[in-house]
Design an enzyme around this catalytic site. Structure first.
Site, PDB file in Angstrom:
ATOM      1  N   THR A 181       1.849  19.435 -31.943  1.00 37.79           N
ATOM      2  CA  THR A 181       0.202  20.503 -31.813  1.00 37.79           C
ATOM      3  C   THR A 181      -0.154  20.172 -32.595  1.00 37.79           C
ATOM      4  O   THR A 181      -0.520  19.463 -33.932  1.00 37.79           O
ATOM      5  CB  THR A 181       1.468  20.972 -33.005  1.00 37.79           C
ATOM      6  OG1 THR A 181       2.505  21.892 -31.721  1.00 37.79           O
ATOM      7  CG2 THR A 181       0.827  22.825 -32.471  1.00 37.79           C
ATOM      8  N   ARG A 209      11.301  29.998 -23.795  1.00 33.23           N
ATOM      9  CA  ARG A 209      11.325  29.499 -25.194  1.00 33.23           C
ATOM     10  C   ARG A 209       9.870  29.660 -24.928  1.00 33.23           C
ATOM     11  O   ARG A 209       8.753  28.757 -24.380  1.00 33.23           O
ATOM     12  CB  ARG A 209      11.918  28.768 -25.866  1.00 33.23           C
ATOM     13  CG  ARG A 209      11.798  28.929 -26.966  1.00 33.23           C
ATOM     14  CD  ARG A 209      10.704  27.751 -27.731  1.00 33.23           C
ATOM     15  NE  ARG A 209      10.570  27.140 -29.307  1.00 33.23           N
ATOM     16  CZ  ARG A 209       9.757  26.928 -29.764  1.00 33.23           C
ATOM     17  NH1 ARG A 209       8.556  26.173 -29.370  1.00 33.23           N
ATOM     18  NH2 ARG A 209       9.588  26.816 -31.502  1.00 33.23           N
ATOM     19  N   GLY A 211       6.379  30.040 -28.938  1.00 33.49           N
ATOM     20  CA  GLY A 211       6.696  29.488 -30.616  1.00 33.49           C
ATOM     21  C   GLY A 211       6.153  30.331 -30.631  1.00 33.49           C
ATOM     22  O   GLY A 211       5.192  30.920 -30.236  1.00 33.49           O
ATOM     23  N   ASP A 212       5.770  29.204 -31.916  1.00 34.42           N
ATOM     24  CA  ASP A 212       4.470  30.229 -32.921  1.00 34.42           C
ATOM     25  C   ASP A 212       3.178  29.938 -32.544  1.00 34.42           C
ATOM     26  O   ASP A 212       1.737  30.777 -32.244  1.00 34.42           O
ATOM     27  CB  ASP A 212       4.846  29.685 -34.393  1.00 34.42           C
ATOM     28  CG  ASP A 212       4.779  27.894 -34.239  1.00 34.42           C
ATOM     29  OD1 ASP A 212       4.958  27.412 -33.512  1.00 34.42           O
ATOM     30  OD2 ASP A 212       3.616  27.703 -36.020  1.00 34.42           O
ATOM     31  N   THR A 232       2.442  23.983 -38.075  1.00 35.11           N
ATOM     32  CA  THR A 232       2.549  23.113 -36.827  1.00 35.11           C
ATOM     33  C   THR A 232       3.674  23.100 -38.342  1.00 35.11           C
ATOM     34  O   THR A 232       3.986  22.702 -38.835  1.00 35.11           O
ATOM     35  CB  THR A 232       2.007  21.707 -36.796  1.00 35.11           C
ATOM     36  OG1 THR A 232       2.926  20.901 -36.593  1.00 35.11           O
ATOM     37  CG2 THR A 232       2.041  21.202 -37.367  1.00 35.11           C
ATOM     38  N   GLY A 233       5.478  22.884 -37.433  1.00 33.40           N
ATOM     39  CA  GLY A 233       6.628  22.697 -37.212  1.00 33.40           C
ATOM     40  C   GLY A 233       7.333  22.898 -36.377  1.00 33.40           C
ATOM     41  O   GLY A 233       7.532  23.889 -35.305  1.00 33.40           O
ATOM     42  N   GLY A 235       8.651  26.290 -34.632  1.00 33.29           N
ATOM     43  CA  GLY A 235       7.571  27.817 -34.867  1.00 33.29           C
ATOM     44  C   GLY A 235       9.028  28.743 -34.442  1.00 33.29           C
ATOM     45  O   GLY A 235       8.455  29.791 -35.229  1.00 33.29           O
TER      46      GLY A 235
HETATM   47  N1  ASP Z   1       5.115  24.907 -33.912  1.00 39.34           N
HETATM   48  C1  ASP Z   1       5.331  24.405 -32.576  1.00 39.34           C
HETATM   49  C2  ASP Z   1       6.531  25.298 -31.852  1.00 39.34           C
HETATM   50  O1  ASP Z   1       7.111  25.905 -32.582  1.00 39.34           O
HETATM   51  C3  ASP Z   1       5.652  22.856 -32.138  1.00 39.34           C
HETATM   52  C4  ASP Z   1       5.358  21.702 -33.070  1.00 39.34           C
HETATM   53  O2  ASP Z   1       4.071  22.400 -34.208  1.00 39.34           O
HETATM   54  O3  ASP Z   1       4.936  21.111 -32.791  1.00 39.34           O
HETATM   55  O4  ASP Z   1       6.099  25.595 -30.746  1.00 39.34           O
END
Ligand code: ASP
Length: 315
Positions: A181, A209, A211-212, A232-233, A235
């Site tokens: 991301t 789905r 995400g955040d 990022t991470g 979500g």
């Molecule tokens: N945060 C993003 C999600 O969960 C994914 C990512 O940051 O790599 O959709």
């Protein structure tokens, strides 16, 4: 410091280690991160708006195959690319967000259009694409988002799912797949803050789905009173923790400094088993980029002359 300005960007956090990275790949990432931050910084140094700087920086990364956003977005279980993005202006709290769009070349541009042209905050799927069309944004065929690397990543994820016989969607920066991301935060010379995030989400995601990244307060937040944040991470954890807003709230209600507030939110994420990182800038132009993963593609640049591009812990 009314005229201190600066920008920070990320290109995803995860199991990114020097050992597992070829010299060529590392150079490619560093070059693209430098390009992205320079484009954003130039806008700021010409007295441009933080909002324009974060959008421009994110678009450079959306147009690159290296990151999980735009061109390099990961695949869903069904083999589609469903993308999420959001942007917020810290001076007005106006924001725009899109979820699960499949044909928009630059989802962050659509989020920005929603911020300025729509009475709503978050549009999704086909409706969001109709809005994009109405505002003459570039739509592309699904083929545009096809990359072999992402396709192989999906096949591997499906294999793992079969073995474990459980629902298995994965971050694109698990040990095998380390690219993520994108996001940007900035403070302009006028003292305004802005944040933007764009993502393909998680490989092998199902059931629509989201995400955040398109959720204001979870993946993206900015308020001139406090700070601007992009995460990022994993979500789901960032949504449960309302992480981007939580940093701002700790600063506003508890008087914490940026580094302390971001560290505390990442510690909370760890406590709940979540992985990831965030970039943040405060109203004085201080920058923090904490993570609980081995690496995060990131860069920062301020008018005190500092430019840093980092991938791993410390370098
Ligand atoms: N945060 C993003 C999600 O969960 C994914 C990512 O940051 O790599 O959709």
């Amino acid at each position: 410091m009314p005229d201190k300005f600066g920008i920070a960007i990320h290109g995803g956090a995860g199991t990114i280690t020097k050992m597992s990275m070829s010299k060529e790949m590392e150079a490619a990432y560093r070059t693209k991160l430098s390009e992205s931050i320079t484009v954003g910084y130039e806008i700021l140094s010409n007295k441009g708006r933080a909002l324009d700087a974060v959008q421009a920086a994110v678009m450079i990364m959306e147009d690159s195959e290296l990151f999980n956003a735009g061109k390099g977005a990961v695949f869903t279980h069904e083999g589609r690319n469903e993308q999420d993005a959001s942007i917020i202006d810290g001076s007005t709290l106006e924001c725009g967000a899109v979820a699960a769009v499949m044909r928009v070349k630059n989802p962050i541009k659509l989020a920005r259009q929603i911020l300025s042209e729509s009475e709503h905050v978050l549009l999704s799927g086909e409706g969001a694409e109709r809005f994009a069309q109405l505002h003459n944004l570039e739509l592309v065929d699904a083929d545009y988002f096809y990359t072999e690397r992402r396709w192989n990543q999906l096949q591997k994820s499906i294999e793992r799912e079969k073995k474990s016989e459980s629902d298995y969607s994965q971050l694109d920066h698990t040990p095998d797949d380390k690219h993520g991301t994108v996001g940007a935060v900035a403070r302009d010379a006028q003292g305004n803050l802005a944040a933007a995030t764009s993502s393909g989400g998680m490989t092998n995601k199902k059931f629509g789905r989201i995400g955040d990244s398109p959720i204001i307060g979870a993946g993206t937040y900015a308020n001139n009173k406090t700070c601007a944040v992009s995460t990022t991470g994993h979500g789901e954890y960032f949504m449960r923790g309302v992480c981007a807003y939580d940093v701002s709230a700790l600063m506003e209600y508890k008087g914490m400094r940026l580094q302390q507030a971001t560290d505390l939110v990442i510690a909370g994420l760890s406590e709940h088993g979540g992985t990831g990182g965030m970039i943040a800038i405060d109203r004085n132009g201080n920058i923090a980029m904490p993570m609980n993963t081995p690496g995060m593609y990131r860069a920062q640049m301020s008018n005190d002359g500092l430019m840093e591009v980092k991938i791993y812990d410390g370098e």
